[in-house]
Design a protein around this motif. Sequence first.
Motif, PDB file in Angstrom:
ATOM      1  N   MET A 197       0.729  -1.138  -0.054  1.00 51.61           N
ATOM      2  CA  MET A 197       0.033   0.033   0.096  1.00 51.61           C
ATOM      3  C   MET A 197       0.859   1.245   0.041  1.00 51.61           C
ATOM      4  SD  MET A 197      -2.934   0.951   2.693  1.00 51.61           S
ATOM      5  CE  MET A 197      -3.966   2.273   2.520  1.00 51.61           C
ATOM      6  N   GLN A 198       0.517   2.109  -0.887  1.00 50.78           N
ATOM      7  CA  GLN A 198       1.358   3.408  -0.926  1.00 50.78           C
ATOM      8  C   GLN A 198       1.148   4.312   0.069  1.00 50.78           C
ATOM      9  OE1 GLN A 198       0.774   5.503  -4.790  1.00 50.78           O
ATOM     10  NE2 GLN A 198       2.643   6.567  -4.609  1.00 50.78           N
ATOM     11  N   ASP A 199       2.130   5.093   0.720  1.00 50.83           N
ATOM     12  CA  ASP A 199       1.872   5.914   1.873  1.00 50.83           C
ATOM     13  C   ASP A 199       0.956   7.125   1.316  1.00 50.83           C
ATOM     14  OD1 ASP A 199       3.628   8.619   2.059  1.00 50.83           O
ATOM     15  OD2 ASP A 199       4.485   7.068   0.847  1.00 50.83           O
ATOM     16  N   PRO A 200       0.216   7.809   2.080  1.00 53.99           N
ATOM     17  CA  PRO A 200      -0.763   8.954   1.640  1.00 53.99           C
ATOM     18  C   PRO A 200       0.113   9.941   1.068  1.00 53.99           C
ATOM     19  CG  PRO A 200      -1.231   8.016   3.793  1.00 53.99           C
ATOM     20  CD  PRO A 200      -0.199   7.207   3.489  1.00 53.99           C
ATOM     21  N   LYS A 201       1.146  10.408   1.741  1.00 54.38           N
ATOM     22  CA  LYS A 201       1.893  11.587   1.361  1.00 54.38           C
ATOM     23  C   LYS A 201       2.386  11.096  -0.161  1.00 54.38           C
ATOM     24  CE  LYS A 201       3.395  13.064   5.702  1.00 54.38           C
ATOM     25  NZ  LYS A 201       3.316  14.588   5.989  1.00 54.38           N
ATOM     26  N   GLY A 202       2.790  10.094  -0.341  1.00 54.13           N
ATOM     27  CA  GLY A 202       3.303   9.735  -1.757  1.00 54.13           C
ATOM     28  C   GLY A 202       2.025   9.629  -2.791  1.00 54.13           C
ATOM     29  N   MET A 203       1.034   9.378  -2.387  1.00 50.72           N
ATOM     30  CA  MET A 203      -0.119   9.508  -3.246  1.00 50.72           C
ATOM     31  C   MET A 203      -0.556  10.970  -3.625  1.00 50.72           C
ATOM     32  SD  MET A 203      -2.377   6.382  -1.969  1.00 50.72           S
ATOM     33  CE  MET A 203      -4.085   6.751  -3.065  1.00 50.72           C
ATOM     34  N   GLU A 204      -0.523  11.538  -2.563  1.00 48.29           N
ATOM     35  CA  GLU A 204      -0.976  13.143  -2.757  1.00 48.29           C
ATOM     36  C   GLU A 204       0.347  13.696  -3.782  1.00 48.29           C
ATOM     37  OE1 GLU A 204      -1.117  17.194  -0.053  1.00 48.29           O
ATOM     38  OE2 GLU A 204      -1.016  15.298   0.846  1.00 48.29           O
ATOM     39  N   LYS A 205       1.553  13.445  -3.492  1.00 47.66           N
ATOM     40  CA  LYS A 205       2.536  13.978  -4.416  1.00 47.66           C
ATOM     41  C   LYS A 205       2.179  13.336  -5.809  1.00 47.66           C
ATOM     42  CE  LYS A 205       7.682  13.973  -5.029  1.00 47.66           C
ATOM     43  NZ  LYS A 205       8.884  13.374  -4.336  1.00 47.66           N
ATOM     44  N   GLN A 206       1.875  12.271  -6.223  1.00 50.75           N
ATOM     45  CA  GLN A 206       1.499  11.557  -7.504  1.00 50.75           C
ATOM     46  C   GLN A 206       0.380  12.385  -7.933  1.00 50.75           C
ATOM     47  OE1 GLN A 206       3.382   9.555  -9.318  1.00 50.75           O
ATOM     48  NE2 GLN A 206       4.537  10.058  -7.771  1.00 50.75           N
ATOM     49  N   MET A 207      -0.672  12.633  -7.060  1.00 44.70           N
ATOM     50  CA  MET A 207      -1.840  13.492  -7.476  1.00 44.70           C
ATOM     51  C   MET A 207      -1.561  14.927  -7.975  1.00 44.70           C
ATOM     52  SD  MET A 207      -4.320  11.215  -7.747  1.00 44.70           S
ATOM     53  CE  MET A 207      -5.635  12.442  -7.855  1.00 44.70           C
ATOM     54  N   ILE A 208      -0.631  15.657  -7.266  1.00 45.78           N
ATOM     55  CA  ILE A 208      -0.217  16.936  -7.571  1.00 45.78           C
ATOM     56  C   ILE A 208       0.426  16.958  -8.792  1.00 45.78           C
ATOM     57  CG2 ILE A 208       1.256  18.915  -6.829  1.00 45.78           C
ATOM     58  CD1 ILE A 208       0.621  18.175  -3.927  1.00 45.78           C
ATOM     59  N   LEU A 209       1.349  15.817  -9.059  1.00 47.07           N
ATOM     60  CA  LEU A 209       2.171  15.691 -10.514  1.00 47.07           C
ATOM     61  C   LEU A 209       1.190  15.612 -11.435  1.00 47.07           C
ATOM     62  CD1 LEU A 209       4.893  15.300 -12.049  1.00 47.07           C
ATOM     63  CD2 LEU A 209       4.920  12.917 -11.372  1.00 47.07           C
ATOM     64  N   ILE A 210       0.192  14.545 -11.200  1.00 54.33           N
ATOM     65  CA  ILE A 210      -0.977  14.451 -12.322  1.00 54.33           C
ATOM     66  C   ILE A 210      -1.483  15.543 -12.700  1.00 54.33           C
ATOM     67  CG2 ILE A 210      -2.791  13.182 -12.913  1.00 54.33           C
ATOM     68  CD1 ILE A 210      -1.906  10.785 -11.274  1.00 54.33           C
ATOM     69  N   SER A 211      -2.104  16.446 -11.771  1.00 50.58           N
ATOM     70  CA  SER A 211      -2.687  17.634 -11.954  1.00 50.58           C
ATOM     71  C   SER A 211      -1.981  18.478 -12.492  1.00 50.58           C
ATOM     72  CB  SER A 211      -3.238  18.069 -10.697  1.00 50.58           C
ATOM     73  OG  SER A 211      -4.006  19.310 -10.818  1.00 50.58           O
ATOM     74  N   GLU A 212      -0.840  18.853 -12.235  1.00 48.61           N
ATOM     75  CA  GLU A 212       0.183  19.990 -12.670  1.00 48.61           C
ATOM     76  C   GLU A 212       0.474  19.333 -14.157  1.00 48.61           C
ATOM     77  OE1 GLU A 212       3.339  20.134 -10.123  1.00 48.61           O
ATOM     78  OE2 GLU A 212       2.427  21.514  -8.608  1.00 48.61           O
ATOM     79  N   THR A 213       0.805  18.224 -14.532  1.00 41.68           N
ATOM     80  CA  THR A 213       1.020  17.809 -15.796  1.00 41.68           C
ATOM     81  C   THR A 213      -0.173  17.865 -16.737  1.00 41.68           C
ATOM     82  OG1 THR A 213       2.632  16.261 -14.817  1.00 41.68           O
ATOM     83  CG2 THR A 213       2.067  15.812 -17.338  1.00 41.68           C
ATOM     84  N   MET A 214      -1.093  17.486 -16.253  1.00 41.43           N
ATOM     85  CA  MET A 214      -2.445  17.591 -17.209  1.00 41.43           C
ATOM     86  C   MET A 214      -2.572  19.101 -17.566  1.00 41.43           C
ATOM     87  SD  MET A 214      -4.995  15.235 -15.138  1.00 41.43           S
ATOM     88  CE  MET A 214      -6.662  15.908 -16.220  1.00 41.43           C
ATOM     89  N   GLN A 215      -2.468  20.322 -16.691  1.00 42.93           N
ATOM     90  CA  GLN A 215      -2.814  21.611 -16.892  1.00 42.93           C
ATOM     91  C   GLN A 215      -1.540  22.041 -18.000  1.00 42.93           C
ATOM     92  OE1 GLN A 215      -2.954  23.638 -13.034  1.00 42.93           O
ATOM     93  NE2 GLN A 215      -4.228  22.289 -12.317  1.00 42.93           N
ATOM     94  N   GLN A 216      -0.334  21.620 -17.628  1.00 43.93           N
ATOM     95  CA  GLN A 216       0.714  22.050 -18.546  1.00 43.93           C
ATOM     96  C   GLN A 216       0.453  21.481 -20.090  1.00 43.93           C
ATOM     97  OE1 GLN A 216       4.035  20.699 -16.459  1.00 43.93           O
ATOM     98  NE2 GLN A 216       4.022  22.424 -15.118  1.00 43.93           N
TER      99      GLN A 216
END
Length: 89
Positions: free
Chosen positions: A1-20
């Motif tokens: 199971m991935q740690d919540p901070k790691g998942m949050e970091k990945q969600m931020i990366l996904i969101s920022e990348t989608m916008q860019q």
Amino acid sequence: MQDPKGMEKQMILISETMQQVEELVRSKIKTHEDFMSVCSALMATTRNMYLESLSVEEAAQIFSAVADSMFATEEMLIKFKDLPKPTIH
């Protein structure tokens, strides 16, 4: 199971990348035909990148899940379109 901070970091990366990426590709669109060409380029790039890190079967499963989610979302929108919009107080 991935740690919540790691998942949050990945969600931020996904969101920022989608916008860019959206900002970049929209800058390439000048006509309706360009719109479809840019979409085709995105699909091809996505497929190629999935195939770099996944098997053909795994990549195909992802594309299948994306297609399924489009139908599920559409069905849900049709089912609930006539219901009153909720308000938050």
